[in-house]
Design a protein around this motif. Structure first.
Motif, PDB file in Angstrom:
ATOM      1  N   SER A 217      22.958  30.795  35.179  1.00  0.00           N
ATOM      2  CA  SER A 217      23.249  30.633  36.846  1.00  0.00           C
ATOM      3  C   SER A 217      24.264  31.939  37.473  1.00  0.00           C
ATOM      4  O   SER A 217      23.922  32.339  38.504  1.00  0.00           O
ATOM      5  CB  SER A 217      24.212  29.392  37.198  1.00  0.00           C
TER       6      SER A 217
ATOM      7  N   GLY B 261      26.500  36.951  45.527  1.00  0.00           N
ATOM      8  CA  GLY B 261      25.811  35.830  45.459  1.00  0.00           C
ATOM      9  C   GLY B 261      26.866  34.442  44.901  1.00  0.00           C
ATOM     10  O   GLY B 261      27.435  35.059  43.886  1.00  0.00           O
ATOM     11  N   ILE B 262      26.720  33.278  45.301  1.00  0.00           N
ATOM     12  CA  ILE B 262      27.392  32.079  44.721  1.00  0.00           C
ATOM     13  C   ILE B 262      26.517  31.241  44.257  1.00  0.00           C
ATOM     14  O   ILE B 262      25.706  31.035  45.210  1.00  0.00           O
ATOM     15  CB  ILE B 262      28.738  31.858  45.507  1.00  0.00           C
ATOM     16  N   GLY B 263      26.862  30.522  43.303  1.00  0.00           N
ATOM     17  CA  GLY B 263      25.970  29.322  42.833  1.00  0.00           C
ATOM     18  C   GLY B 263      27.142  27.992  42.803  1.00  0.00           C
ATOM     19  O   GLY B 263      28.156  28.154  42.388  1.00  0.00           O
TER      20      GLY B 263
ATOM     21  N   GLY C  74      28.479  38.280  41.439  1.00  0.00           N
ATOM     22  CA  GLY C  74      27.654  37.016  41.145  1.00  0.00           C
ATOM     23  C   GLY C  74      28.924  36.007  40.852  1.00  0.00           C
ATOM     24  O   GLY C  74      29.858  36.134  40.049  1.00  0.00           O
TER      25      GLY C  74
ATOM     26  N   LEU D  47      19.460  28.982  40.999  1.00  0.00           N
ATOM     27  CA  LEU D  47      19.821  30.543  40.419  1.00  0.00           C
ATOM     28  C   LEU D  47      19.469  30.672  39.054  1.00  0.00           C
ATOM     29  O   LEU D  47      19.279  31.724  38.575  1.00  0.00           O
ATOM     30  CB  LEU D  47      21.425  30.811  40.613  1.00  0.00           C
TER      31      LEU D  47
ATOM     32  N   SER E  65      22.986  34.337  40.125  1.00  0.00           N
ATOM     33  CA  SER E  65      23.725  34.687  41.385  1.00  0.00           C
ATOM     34  C   SER E  65      24.015  36.233  41.692  1.00  0.00           C
ATOM     35  O   SER E  65      24.015  36.586  42.914  1.00  0.00           O
ATOM     36  CB  SER E  65      25.234  34.196  41.234  1.00  0.00           C
TER      37      SER E  65
ATOM     38  N   TYR F 282      20.735  37.042  43.179  1.00  0.00           N
ATOM     39  CA  TYR F 282      20.455  36.346  44.469  1.00  0.00           C
ATOM     40  C   TYR F 282      20.981  37.379  45.437  1.00  0.00           C
ATOM     41  O   TYR F 282      20.371  37.767  46.455  1.00  0.00           O
ATOM     42  CB  TYR F 282      20.769  35.038  44.385  1.00  0.00           C
TER      43      TYR F 282
ATOM     44  N   ASP G 189      29.531  31.872  39.958  1.00  0.00           N
ATOM     45  CA  ASP G 189      28.921  30.501  39.419  1.00  0.00           C
ATOM     46  C   ASP G 189      30.019  29.431  39.374  1.00  0.00           C
ATOM     47  O   ASP G 189      31.080  29.593  38.266  1.00  0.00           O
ATOM     48  CB  ASP G 189      28.164  30.822  38.233  1.00  0.00           C
TER      49      ASP G 189
ATOM     50  N   ASP H 152      23.019  25.997  41.934  1.00  0.00           N
ATOM     51  CA  ASP H 152      23.185  26.820  40.487  1.00  0.00           C
ATOM     52  C   ASP H 152      21.845  26.777  39.640  1.00  0.00           C
ATOM     53  O   ASP H 152      21.485  27.647  39.128  1.00  0.00           O
ATOM     54  CB  ASP H 152      24.328  26.316  39.806  1.00  0.00           C
TER      55      ASP H 152
END
Length: 384
Positions: free
Chosen positions: A364, A142-144, A81, A189, A368, A371, A83, A186
């Motif tokens: 967040s 996953g990225i926020g 993840g 998330l 991520s 997600y 953020d 973000d």
């Protein structure tokens, strides 16, 4: 791929139910899994035996035995993840059970090129992976981002990170990381994480209000993140509070963010003390600085007005306040509650709860990870 309604598709759907239950509770007996999912004990035993053989689950007491304790195997693999904030990037690793194992954070200028930000995140992720070398391969990331992502996945001009505008975030990140990658706002998330494992656990509808440099809002409706038809639902920070008010970075006047965002508050405080970060500003307020406290109390009241409109329209059970400014605590939260009392319908104000985020600055980042986990198809996507 199996056709809907076939024995294979039913089996796959039941596997998903078992894995979801374990992701929610981390560890269960097979009897508990049967109660949680509504599946027959014999079906659960058979599924557990198959997934243990596949390396996804681990048991104590013997696979297939109803008294065995079952968990998702730590060795089954990892998800990452990432953020991106206004001035930092936070990277986390989680296992396939949704447990965040380790987190790291480094500073990052907000005017960075997106390629540079992704390269830094990749280096951080590699260091974390090296430290968790016994936990299996990286399956997804996953990225926020503090930006609206349209339905096409492209970041529009509302981003506070100019180097990302016009970028298809998931495609760029997947090219960098080399594994399936998903990207989202973000605040969405943060809402996902707080709903799954934080302050909003057990609710069916809630809003997560992220107050940092700007203002973000993630919505959970009927247990799922709501993004809207064009993908940008929740842009509460650009609700007009006063059309003759201060200019907002979006180009409009009097937006909520111009009164509540951390950048706006530190700018108002600059005649007293310039060049403060949002966290430094909040720390001053918490240490008794009357000017900083006054600005945060005012911000709470403005946020309360906007939250009342949100509550009237959507009727969430809970408003969760997160982000750096949430560390101000009662002066901010009480302002939101007062705004609900003043501006929401009486039955709405009486029922909507307001709480501080339970996951703090990690909301967040944890979101991520979750997600990324949602997108995996090991036994079907998890929906936390």
């Amino acid at each position: 791929m199996s056709s809907p309604g076939t024995a294979a598709s039913l089996r796959a759907a039941n596997q998903v139910r078992v894995v979801r239950a374990l992701r929610q509770h981390q560890e269960l007996s097979q009897a508990d899994i049967a109660r949680d999912t509504g599946l027959a004990p014999a079906t659960v035993s058979s599924i557990v035996k198959d997934l243990v053989a596949a390396g996804l689950l681990t048991t104590t007491g013997g696979a297939g035995r109803r008294g065995a304790t079952v968990a998702i195997s730590r060795r089954a693999g990892l998800v990452g993840g990432v953020d991106f904030g206004h001035s930092h990037v936070q990277v986390s690793l989680g296992d396939l059970g949704g447990r965040v194992l380790v987190t790291a954070q480094e500073p990052l200028d907000n005017d960075h090129a997106h390629e540079d930000g992704l390269a830094l995140a990749h280096r951080m992720l590699d260091r974390l992976l090296a430290a968790e070398s016994d936990a299996g391969d990286l399956h997804a990331v996953g990225i926020g981002l503090p930006a609206p992502l349209g339905a096409d996945g492209v970041i529009d001009s509302g981003s506070i990170l100019p180097g990302w505008i016009g970028v298809h975030a998931a495609d760029a990140a997947e090219k960098e990381f080399g594994v399936p990658t998903r990207a989202d706002n973000d605040a969405n998330l943060g809402a996902l994480a707080e709903h799954a494992v934080g302050a909003g656990r057990g609710t069916s509808s809630m809003a997560y209000l992220k107050l940092s440099s700007g203002v973000g809002c993630g919505l959970i409706l009927d247990g799922r993140v709501y993004r809207g038809g064009i993908g940008t639902a929740g842009e509460l920070g650009h609700m007009t509070m006063d059309e003759t008010g201060p200019l907002c970075r979006c180009g409009s006047r009097g937006c909520l963010e111009a009164y509540v965002g951390g950048t706006a508050l530190t700018a108002q405080f600059a005649p007293i003390r310039a060049q403060l970060s949002v966290r430094e500003f909040v720390a001053l307020a918490n240490n008794g600085d009357t000017g900083a406290q006054r600005l945060i109390e005012d911000a709470g009241r403005y946020l309360g007005r906007a939250a009342a409109a949100l509550a009237n329209v959507l009727g969430p059970e809970l408003l969760v306040i997160g982000g750096d400014l949430s560390d101000a605590g009662a002066p901010l939260i009480d302002g939101v509650r007062d705004g609900l009392r003043r501006h929401a319908l009486a039955p709405v104000a009486a029922q909507v709860r307001v709480e501080r985020a339970a996951l703090g600055a990690r909301s967040s980042s944890i979101g991520s990870v979750l997600y990324a986990l949602e997108g995996l198809s090991l036994t079907g996507p998890a929906r936390v």
